[in-house]
Design a protein around this motif. Structure first.
Motif, PDB file in Angstrom:
ATOM      1  N   GLN A   2       0.859  -1.153   0.101  1.00  0.00           N
ATOM      2  CA  GLN A   2      -0.123   0.131  -0.042  1.00  0.00           C
ATOM      3  C   GLN A   2       0.824   1.403   0.074  1.00  0.00           C
ATOM      4  OE1 GLN A   2      -2.484  -0.897   3.511  1.00  0.00           O
ATOM      5  NE2 GLN A   2      -4.180  -1.824   2.206  1.00  0.00           N
ATOM      6  N   VAL A   3       1.892   1.438   0.826  1.00  0.00           N
ATOM      7  CA  VAL A   3       2.894   2.549   0.954  1.00  0.00           C
ATOM      8  C   VAL A   3       3.652   2.604  -0.519  1.00  0.00           C
ATOM      9  CG1 VAL A   3       4.867   3.550   1.888  1.00  0.00           C
ATOM     10  CG2 VAL A   3       3.181   2.301   3.334  1.00  0.00           C
ATOM     11  N   ASP A   4       4.181   1.393  -1.136  1.00  0.00           N
ATOM     12  CA  ASP A   4       4.797   1.419  -2.536  1.00  0.00           C
ATOM     13  C   ASP A   4       3.659   2.077  -3.565  1.00  0.00           C
ATOM     14  OD1 ASP A   4       6.053   0.819  -4.488  1.00  0.00           O
ATOM     15  OD2 ASP A   4       5.905  -1.414  -4.488  1.00  0.00           O
ATOM     16  N   LYS A   5       2.479   1.666  -3.289  1.00  0.00           N
ATOM     17  CA  LYS A   5       1.433   2.236  -4.565  1.00  0.00           C
ATOM     18  C   LYS A   5       1.153   3.581  -4.225  1.00  0.00           C
ATOM     19  CE  LYS A   5      -3.172   1.522  -6.338  1.00  0.00           C
ATOM     20  NZ  LYS A   5      -4.273   0.633  -6.418  1.00  0.00           N
ATOM     21  N   ALA A   6       1.159   4.082  -3.116  1.00  0.00           N
ATOM     22  CA  ALA A   6       0.818   5.448  -2.767  1.00  0.00           C
ATOM     23  C   ALA A   6       2.089   6.471  -2.776  1.00  0.00           C
ATOM     24  CB  ALA A   6       0.351   5.724  -1.169  1.00  0.00           C
ATOM     25  N   PHE A   7       3.164   5.883  -2.892  1.00  0.00           N
ATOM     26  CA  PHE A   7       4.441   6.701  -2.924  1.00  0.00           C
ATOM     27  C   PHE A   7       5.395   6.198  -4.063  1.00  0.00           C
ATOM     28  CE2 PHE A   7       3.035   7.245   1.293  1.00  0.00           C
ATOM     29  CZ  PHE A   7       2.877   8.607   1.473  1.00  0.00           C
ATOM     30  N   ARG A   8       4.575   5.952  -5.199  1.00  0.00           N
ATOM     31  CA  ARG A   8       5.624   4.948  -6.409  1.00  0.00           C
ATOM     32  C   ARG A   8       6.842   5.793  -6.796  1.00  0.00           C
ATOM     33  NH1 ARG A   8       5.741  -0.062  -7.098  1.00  0.00           N
ATOM     34  NH2 ARG A   8       6.642  -0.442  -9.152  1.00  0.00           N
ATOM     35  N   GLU A   9       6.794   6.974  -6.831  1.00  0.00           N
ATOM     36  CA  GLU A   9       8.061   7.879  -7.296  1.00  0.00           C
ATOM     37  C   GLU A   9       8.767   8.649  -6.151  1.00  0.00           C
ATOM     38  OE1 GLU A   9       8.627   7.538 -10.553  1.00  0.00           O
ATOM     39  OE2 GLU A   9       6.893   6.362 -10.744  1.00  0.00           O
ATOM     40  N   ASP A  10       8.434   7.901  -5.030  1.00  0.00           N
ATOM     41  CA  ASP A  10       8.980   8.701  -3.609  1.00  0.00           C
ATOM     42  C   ASP A  10       9.876   7.877  -3.176  1.00  0.00           C
ATOM     43  OD1 ASP A  10       8.501  11.213  -1.729  1.00  0.00           O
ATOM     44  OD2 ASP A  10       8.951   9.334  -0.942  1.00  0.00           O
ATOM     45  N   GLN A  11      10.933   8.326  -2.190  1.00  0.00           N
ATOM     46  CA  GLN A  11      11.957   7.238  -1.698  1.00  0.00           C
ATOM     47  C   GLN A  11      11.164   6.503  -0.628  1.00  0.00           C
ATOM     48  OE1 GLN A  11      15.813   9.138  -0.437  1.00  0.00           O
ATOM     49  NE2 GLN A  11      15.707   8.021   1.454  1.00  0.00           N
ATOM     50  N   LEU A  12      10.142   7.134  -0.009  1.00  0.00           N
ATOM     51  CA  LEU A  12       9.219   6.190   0.664  1.00  0.00           C
ATOM     52  C   LEU A  12       8.705   4.881  -0.127  1.00  0.00           C
ATOM     53  CD1 LEU A  12       8.288   6.707   3.611  1.00  0.00           C
ATOM     54  CD2 LEU A  12       6.208   7.692   2.953  1.00  0.00           C
ATOM     55  N   GLY A  13       8.510   5.042  -1.098  1.00  0.00           N
ATOM     56  CA  GLY A  13       7.905   4.103  -1.842  1.00  0.00           C
ATOM     57  C   GLY A  13       9.196   2.870  -2.128  1.00  0.00           C
ATOM     58  N   GLU A  14      10.456   3.443  -2.481  1.00  0.00           N
ATOM     59  CA  GLU A  14      11.442   2.416  -2.610  1.00  0.00           C
ATOM     60  C   GLU A  14      11.723   1.628  -1.243  1.00  0.00           C
ATOM     61  OE1 GLU A  14      14.907   5.082  -3.768  1.00  0.00           O
ATOM     62  OE2 GLU A  14      14.277   4.616  -5.849  1.00  0.00           O
ATOM     63  N   GLU A  15      11.588   2.536  -0.024  1.00  0.00           N
ATOM     64  CA  GLU A  15      11.781   1.862   1.129  1.00  0.00           C
ATOM     65  C   GLU A  15      10.645   0.751   1.464  1.00  0.00           C
ATOM     66  OE1 GLU A  15      13.182   0.807   4.791  1.00  0.00           O
ATOM     67  OE2 GLU A  15      14.443   2.259   3.642  1.00  0.00           O
ATOM     68  N   ALA A  16       9.637   0.986   0.796  1.00  0.00           N
ATOM     69  CA  ALA A  16       8.356   0.035   0.924  1.00  0.00           C
ATOM     70  C   ALA A  16       8.893  -1.204   0.120  1.00  0.00           C
ATOM     71  CB  ALA A  16       7.036   0.574   0.565  1.00  0.00           C
ATOM     72  N   ARG A  17       9.338  -1.183  -1.036  1.00  0.00           N
ATOM     73  CA  ARG A  17       9.601  -1.990  -2.080  1.00  0.00           C
ATOM     74  C   ARG A  17      10.873  -2.890  -1.287  1.00  0.00           C
ATOM     75  NH1 ARG A  17       8.144   1.872  -5.716  1.00  0.00           N
ATOM     76  NH2 ARG A  17      10.470   2.747  -5.992  1.00  0.00           N
ATOM     77  N   PHE A  18      11.649  -2.080  -0.610  1.00  0.00           N
ATOM     78  CA  PHE A  18      12.825  -2.919  -0.360  1.00  0.00           C
ATOM     79  C   PHE A  18      12.435  -3.915   0.798  1.00  0.00           C
ATOM     80  CE2 PHE A  18      15.846  -3.709   3.035  1.00  0.00           C
ATOM     81  CZ  PHE A  18      17.022  -4.425   2.360  1.00  0.00           C
ATOM     82  N   ARG A  19      11.557  -3.263   1.733  1.00  0.00           N
ATOM     83  CA  ARG A  19      10.917  -4.163   2.727  1.00  0.00           C
ATOM     84  C   ARG A  19      10.139  -5.433   2.222  1.00  0.00           C
ATOM     85  NH1 ARG A  19       9.930  -0.155   8.033  1.00  0.00           N
ATOM     86  NH2 ARG A  19      11.564   1.288   7.365  1.00  0.00           N
ATOM     87  N   ASN A  20       9.448  -5.105   1.115  1.00  0.00           N
ATOM     88  CA  ASN A  20       8.599  -6.460   0.590  1.00  0.00           C
ATOM     89  C   ASN A  20       9.562  -7.222  -0.045  1.00  0.00           C
ATOM     90  OD1 ASN A  20       6.048  -6.970   0.770  1.00  0.00           O
ATOM     91  ND2 ASN A  20       5.348  -5.363  -0.574  1.00  0.00           N
ATOM     92  N   ALA A  21      10.590  -6.711  -0.532  1.00  0.00           N
ATOM     93  CA  ALA A  21      11.880  -7.689  -1.153  1.00  0.00           C
ATOM     94  C   ALA A  21      12.249  -8.672  -0.012  1.00  0.00           C
ATOM     95  CB  ALA A  21      12.863  -7.122  -1.933  1.00  0.00           C
ATOM     96  N   LYS A  22      12.849  -7.729   1.111  1.00  0.00           N
ATOM     97  CA  LYS A  22      13.254  -8.552   2.311  1.00  0.00           C
ATOM     98  C   LYS A  22      12.275  -9.649   2.970  1.00  0.00           C
ATOM     99  CE  LYS A  22      16.633  -8.773   5.343  1.00  0.00           C
ATOM    100  NZ  LYS A  22      16.922  -7.753   6.236  1.00  0.00           N
ATOM    101  N   LEU A  23      11.253  -9.082   2.898  1.00  0.00           N
ATOM    102  CA  LEU A  23      10.006 -10.156   3.128  1.00  0.00           C
ATOM    103  C   LEU A  23       9.895 -11.488   2.223  1.00  0.00           C
ATOM    104  CD1 LEU A  23       7.877 -10.431   5.516  1.00  0.00           C
ATOM    105  CD2 LEU A  23       6.142  -9.267   3.991  1.00  0.00           C
ATOM    106  N   ALA A  24       9.912 -10.980   1.081  1.00  0.00           N
ATOM    107  CA  ALA A  24       9.841 -12.418   0.170  1.00  0.00           C
ATOM    108  C   ALA A  24      11.193 -13.235   0.370  1.00  0.00           C
ATOM    109  CB  ALA A  24      10.032 -11.764  -1.099  1.00  0.00           C
ATOM    110  N   TYR A  25      12.461 -12.495   0.725  1.00  0.00           N
ATOM    111  CA  TYR A  25      13.334 -13.140   1.003  1.00  0.00           C
ATOM    112  C   TYR A  25      13.424 -14.162   2.247  1.00  0.00           C
ATOM    113  CZ  TYR A  25      17.757 -13.257   3.863  1.00  0.00           C
ATOM    114  OH  TYR A  25      18.771 -13.576   4.828  1.00  0.00           O
ATOM    115  N   TYR A  26      12.826 -13.622   3.380  1.00  0.00           N
ATOM    116  CA  TYR A  26      12.363 -14.164   4.650  1.00  0.00           C
ATOM    117  C   TYR A  26      11.627 -15.426   4.105  1.00  0.00           C
ATOM    118  CZ  TYR A  26      13.620 -10.214   7.469  1.00  0.00           C
ATOM    119  OH  TYR A  26      14.174  -9.129   8.204  1.00  0.00           O
ATOM    120  N   ARG A  27      10.757 -15.486   3.313  1.00  0.00           N
ATOM    121  CA  ARG A  27       9.584 -16.494   2.946  1.00  0.00           C
ATOM    122  C   ARG A  27      10.385 -17.401   2.095  1.00  0.00           C
ATOM    123  NH1 ARG A  27       6.198 -12.513   1.519  1.00  0.00           N
ATOM    124  NH2 ARG A  27       6.118 -13.414  -0.802  1.00  0.00           N
TER     125      ARG A  27
END
Length: 249
Positions: A47-72
């Motif tokens: 949701q944060v990624d979608k809301a802040f797609r062109e913002d550093q906040l969106g990048e942070e959200a994408r990284f956390r989701n990538a880390k979550l995928a790695y955890y899984r």
């Protein structure tokens, strides 16, 4: 003029409020991970990624989701996200994405036996969830079952994080020294070596408050690894040490 200023203040107030809401949702995602609600965490980050797609906040959200995928253990999806995030304008995100991407790439074997990497990723998750004893036990199991696996250096890095967390800085420094020497002797790429130097400098700088040694390791990092993504931060840290803020009595 006054009216325009008022509108401007109102605009920036709204922007600040929206960004705060985004950061709050990232923290909520982290909380979901802590409580084992993995899918809820992924939804919050998305949701944060979608809301802040062109913002550093969106990048942070994408990284956390990538880390979550790695955890899984969804390493392929994580790599897809990390390949983009390595070019992030945020040095911190780019560094973290680079490390995680290389970690995955170097530890996916040709025979597709993912067990060591899966265990390591789960130990990383346990560490995030503050289940330190379980994380250490899992790291021990990897080292015992796969004594010559390339992950062993990464295991030492994770152990150093645990040691810092428990304020055993001497042990943390010893783990980092082992990482540096092991990677140096085996001809492995410089990613872990510069990381080990930076973390060593950081411990002397911020935890042990030994500025002379901190400067020594920051300078070694800059000289030995001029292409490292840590160089810019190391220069900033050196500037802090050379020009400390005056202590106000």
């Amino acid at each position: 003029m006054t009216m325009r200023t008022g509108k401007g203040n109102s605009y920036w107030s709204v922007v600040s409020s929206v960004r705060f809401s985004g950061w709050a949702k990232l923290q909520l995602g982290d909380y979901y991970i802590l409580t084992g609600k993995i899918w809820d965490a992924s939804l919050a980050y998305s949701q944060v990624d979608k809301a802040f797609r062109e913002d550093q906040l969106g990048e942070e959200a994408r990284f956390r989701n990538a880390k979550l995928a790695y955890y899984r253990s969804d390493f392929e999806w994580a790599q897809g996200q990390l390949s983009v995030l390595k070019a992030s304008t945020s040095e911190l995100i780019a560094n973290d994405a680079m490390y995680l991407s290389v970690l995955i790439t170097e530890n996916i074997p040709p025979d597709s036996v993912m067990t060591p990497l899966q265990r390591f990723a789960y130990a990383d998750l346990l560490l995030f969830q503050n289940k330190d004893k379980e994380a250490e036990a899992l790291l021990d199991s990897i080292a015992q079952a796969f004594p010559k696996h390339p992950l062993n250096d990464d295991i030492l890095m994770l152990r150093s994080r645990l040691a810092v967390k428990h304020r055993d800085y001497k042990l943390a420094l010893d783990y980092l020294r082992q990482v540096y020497e092991a990677c140096k002797n085996c001809g492995k790429d410089d990613l872990l070596r510069d990381d080990a130097l930076f973390r060593t400098a950081d411990i002397y700088h911020h935890f042990l408050e030994q500025p002379v040694l901190a400067k020594q390791y920051y300078e070694q990092l800059i000289l030995d690894f001029p292409g490292s993504t840590f160089v810019q931060t190391a220069r900033q840290k050196l500037a802090e040490l050379d020009n400390p803020e005056p202590v106000i009595p």
